[in-house]
Design a protein around this motif. Structure first.
Motif, PDB file in Angstrom:
ATOM      1  N   MET A  31       0.842  -1.159   0.000  1.00 48.36           N
ATOM      2  CA  MET A  31       0.000   0.000   0.000  1.00 48.36           C
ATOM      3  C   MET A  31       0.902   1.243   0.000  1.00 48.36           C
ATOM      4  O   MET A  31       1.915   1.278   0.690  1.00 48.36           O
ATOM      5  CB  MET A  31      -0.893  -0.069   1.246  1.00 48.36           C
ATOM      6  CG  MET A  31      -1.305   1.237   1.800  1.00 48.36           C
ATOM      7  SD  MET A  31      -2.386   1.233   3.252  1.00 48.36           S
ATOM      8  CE  MET A  31      -2.183  -0.296   4.039  1.00 48.36           C
ATOM      9  N   ILE A  32       0.532   2.236  -0.790  1.00 49.42           N
ATOM     10  CA  ILE A  32       1.273   3.489  -0.858  1.00 49.42           C
ATOM     11  C   ILE A  32       0.730   4.431   0.215  1.00 49.42           C
ATOM     12  O   ILE A  32      -0.473   4.677   0.289  1.00 49.42           O
ATOM     13  CB  ILE A  32       1.137   4.150  -2.239  1.00 49.42           C
ATOM     14  CG1 ILE A  32       1.637   3.211  -3.335  1.00 49.42           C
ATOM     15  CG2 ILE A  32       1.866   5.489  -2.285  1.00 49.42           C
ATOM     16  CD1 ILE A  32       3.109   2.922  -3.279  1.00 49.42           C
ATOM     17  N   ILE A  33       1.622   4.978   1.044  1.00 53.19           N
ATOM     18  CA  ILE A  33       1.259   5.915   2.110  1.00 53.19           C
ATOM     19  C   ILE A  33       2.065   7.189   1.884  1.00 53.19           C
ATOM     20  O   ILE A  33       3.273   7.124   1.639  1.00 53.19           O
ATOM     21  CB  ILE A  33       1.563   5.313   3.488  1.00 53.19           C
ATOM     22  CG1 ILE A  33       0.810   3.999   3.678  1.00 53.19           C
ATOM     23  CG2 ILE A  33       1.216   6.309   4.598  1.00 53.19           C
ATOM     24  CD1 ILE A  33       1.231   3.204   4.892  1.00 53.19           C
ATOM     25  N   ILE A  34       1.385   8.331   1.941  1.00 57.42           N
ATOM     26  CA  ILE A  34       2.065   9.608   1.741  1.00 57.42           C
ATOM     27  C   ILE A  34       1.950  10.461   3.000  1.00 57.42           C
ATOM     28  O   ILE A  34       1.043  10.288   3.806  1.00 57.42           O
ATOM     29  CB  ILE A  34       1.489  10.385   0.540  1.00 57.42           C
ATOM     30  CG1 ILE A  34       0.011  10.706   0.758  1.00 57.42           C
ATOM     31  CG2 ILE A  34       1.702   9.624  -0.760  1.00 57.42           C
ATOM     32  CD1 ILE A  34      -0.564  11.658  -0.265  1.00 57.42           C
ATOM     33  N   CYS A  35       2.872  11.378   3.150  1.00 55.84           N
ATOM     34  CA  CYS A  35       2.815  12.369   4.214  1.00 55.84           C
ATOM     35  C   CYS A  35       2.065  13.573   3.663  1.00 55.84           C
ATOM     36  O   CYS A  35       2.380  14.054   2.576  1.00 55.84           O
ATOM     37  CB  CYS A  35       4.219  12.761   4.652  1.00 55.84           C
ATOM     38  SG  CYS A  35       4.246  14.017   5.949  1.00 55.84           S
ATOM     39  N   LYS A  36       1.061  14.047   4.394  1.00 55.40           N
ATOM     40  CA  LYS A  36       0.267  15.188   3.928  1.00 55.40           C
ATOM     41  C   LYS A  36       0.997  16.509   4.083  1.00 55.40           C
ATOM     42  O   LYS A  36       0.563  17.511   3.558  1.00 55.40           O
ATOM     43  CB  LYS A  36      -1.062  15.243   4.677  1.00 55.40           C
ATOM     44  CG  LYS A  36      -1.981  14.089   4.337  1.00 55.40           C
ATOM     45  CD  LYS A  36      -3.396  14.344   4.754  1.00 55.40           C
ATOM     46  CE  LYS A  36      -3.654  14.018   6.181  1.00 55.40           C
ATOM     47  NZ  LYS A  36      -5.065  14.147   6.568  1.00 55.40           N
ATOM     48  N   GLY A  37       2.109  16.526   4.814  1.00 53.22           N
ATOM     49  CA  GLY A  37       2.885  17.745   4.966  1.00 53.22           C
ATOM     50  C   GLY A  37       2.654  18.403   6.306  1.00 53.22           C
ATOM     51  O   GLY A  37       2.216  17.782   7.270  1.00 53.22           O
ATOM     52  N   THR A  38       2.922  19.709   6.351  1.00 46.60           N
ATOM     53  CA  THR A  38       2.807  20.457   7.598  1.00 46.60           C
ATOM     54  C   THR A  38       2.105  21.788   7.361  1.00 46.60           C
ATOM     55  O   THR A  38       2.021  22.268   6.238  1.00 46.60           O
ATOM     56  CB  THR A  38       4.200  20.755   8.188  1.00 46.60           C
ATOM     57  OG1 THR A  38       4.956  21.518   7.257  1.00 46.60           O
ATOM     58  CG2 THR A  38       4.942  19.480   8.534  1.00 46.60           C
ATOM     59  N   ASP A  63      -1.647   9.817   4.712  1.00 42.98           N
ATOM     60  CA  ASP A  63      -2.849   9.580   3.926  1.00 42.98           C
ATOM     61  C   ASP A  63      -2.552   8.476   2.913  1.00 42.98           C
ATOM     62  O   ASP A  63      -1.403   8.170   2.622  1.00 42.98           O
ATOM     63  CB  ASP A  63      -3.277  10.848   3.194  1.00 42.98           C
ATOM     64  CG  ASP A  63      -4.730  10.821   2.751  1.00 42.98           C
ATOM     65  OD1 ASP A  63      -5.458   9.872   3.095  1.00 42.98           O
ATOM     66  OD2 ASP A  63      -5.137  11.763   2.055  1.00 42.98           O
ATOM     67  N   ILE A  64      -3.613   7.902   2.388  1.00 41.30           N
ATOM     68  CA  ILE A  64      -3.515   6.919   1.309  1.00 41.30           C
ATOM     69  C   ILE A  64      -4.158   7.555   0.088  1.00 41.30           C
ATOM     70  O   ILE A  64      -5.321   7.965   0.157  1.00 41.30           O
ATOM     71  CB  ILE A  64      -4.260   5.620   1.662  1.00 41.30           C
ATOM     72  CG1 ILE A  64      -3.682   5.016   2.928  1.00 41.30           C
ATOM     73  CG2 ILE A  64      -4.188   4.626   0.514  1.00 41.30           C
ATOM     74  CD1 ILE A  64      -4.490   3.869   3.469  1.00 41.30           C
ATOM     75  N   PRO A  65      -3.410   7.705  -1.015  1.00 44.89           N
ATOM     76  CA  PRO A  65      -3.995   8.323  -2.211  1.00 44.89           C
ATOM     77  C   PRO A  65      -5.218   7.546  -2.687  1.00 44.89           C
ATOM     78  O   PRO A  65      -5.204   6.319  -2.735  1.00 44.89           O
ATOM     79  CB  PRO A  65      -2.880   8.262  -3.248  1.00 44.89           C
ATOM     80  CG  PRO A  65      -1.640   7.966  -2.497  1.00 44.89           C
ATOM     81  CD  PRO A  65      -2.043   7.274  -1.231  1.00 44.89           C
ATOM     82  N   GLN A  66      -6.262   8.268  -3.016  1.00 40.95           N
ATOM     83  CA  GLN A  66      -7.476   7.646  -3.544  1.00 40.95           C
ATOM     84  C   GLN A  66      -7.357   7.562  -5.062  1.00 40.95           C
ATOM     85  O   GLN A  66      -7.037   8.548  -5.711  1.00 40.95           O
ATOM     86  CB  GLN A  66      -8.706   8.464  -3.159  1.00 40.95           C
ATOM     87  CG  GLN A  66     -10.009   7.811  -3.531  1.00 40.95           C
ATOM     88  CD  GLN A  66     -11.200   8.594  -3.011  1.00 40.95           C
ATOM     89  OE1 GLN A  66     -11.052   9.685  -2.502  1.00 40.95           O
ATOM     90  NE2 GLN A  66     -12.376   8.049  -3.168  1.00 40.95           N
ATOM     91  N   SER A  67      -7.612   6.386  -5.598  1.00 38.47           N
ATOM     92  CA  SER A  67      -7.493   6.221  -7.037  1.00 38.47           C
ATOM     93  C   SER A  67      -8.670   6.874  -7.750  1.00 38.47           C
ATOM     94  O   SER A  67      -9.756   6.996  -7.191  1.00 38.47           O
ATOM     95  CB  SER A  67      -7.428   4.732  -7.401  1.00 38.47           C
ATOM     96  OG  SER A  67      -8.622   4.094  -7.003  1.00 38.47           O
ATOM     97  N   PHE A  68      -8.445   7.281  -8.974  1.00 41.60           N
ATOM     98  CA  PHE A  68      -9.504   7.867  -9.777  1.00 41.60           C
ATOM     99  C   PHE A  68     -10.570   6.818 -10.054  1.00 41.60           C
ATOM    100  O   PHE A  68     -10.277   5.659 -10.263  1.00 41.60           O
ATOM    101  CB  PHE A  68      -8.950   8.401 -11.105  1.00 41.60           C
ATOM    102  CG  PHE A  68      -8.077   9.593 -10.925  1.00 41.60           C
ATOM    103  CD1 PHE A  68      -8.614  10.813 -10.556  1.00 41.60           C
ATOM    104  CD2 PHE A  68      -6.711   9.501 -11.103  1.00 41.60           C
ATOM    105  CE1 PHE A  68      -7.808  11.919 -10.382  1.00 41.60           C
ATOM    106  CE2 PHE A  68      -5.894  10.597 -10.934  1.00 41.60           C
ATOM    107  CZ  PHE A  68      -6.449  11.817 -10.574  1.00 41.60           C
TER     108      PHE A  68
END
Length: 67
Positions: free
Chosen positions: A1-8, A51-56
């Motif tokens: 699963m791809i997990i991204i950091c939403k930032g600050t 967050d986990i990116p939501q696919s189109f």
């Protein structure tokens, strides 16, 4: 699963974080990245989490809501 950091959020400005991880929740690399941001937190600096990116094409049927 791809997990991204939403930032600050720093002084009401959203700052992007380029952290991208292919793994599972609780992996050591994710924990270490979270600790890094939490150490920097103060009144005008807030980490926004992961967050986990939501696919189109994957819609819940309600505007803007995740399934």
């Amino acid at each position: 699963m791809i997990i991204i950091c939403k930032g600050t959020r720093n002084s009401n400005n959203i700052e992007k974080c380029n952290f991208l991880y292919n793994g599972t929740w609780g992996d050591e690399e994710l924990v270490e990245h979270q600790k890094h941001h939490e150490l920097l937190e103060k009144d005008d600096y807030m980490w926004l989490g992961f967050d986990i990116p939501q696919s189109f094409g994957s819609y819940s049927g309600r505007d803007g809501k995740r399934i």
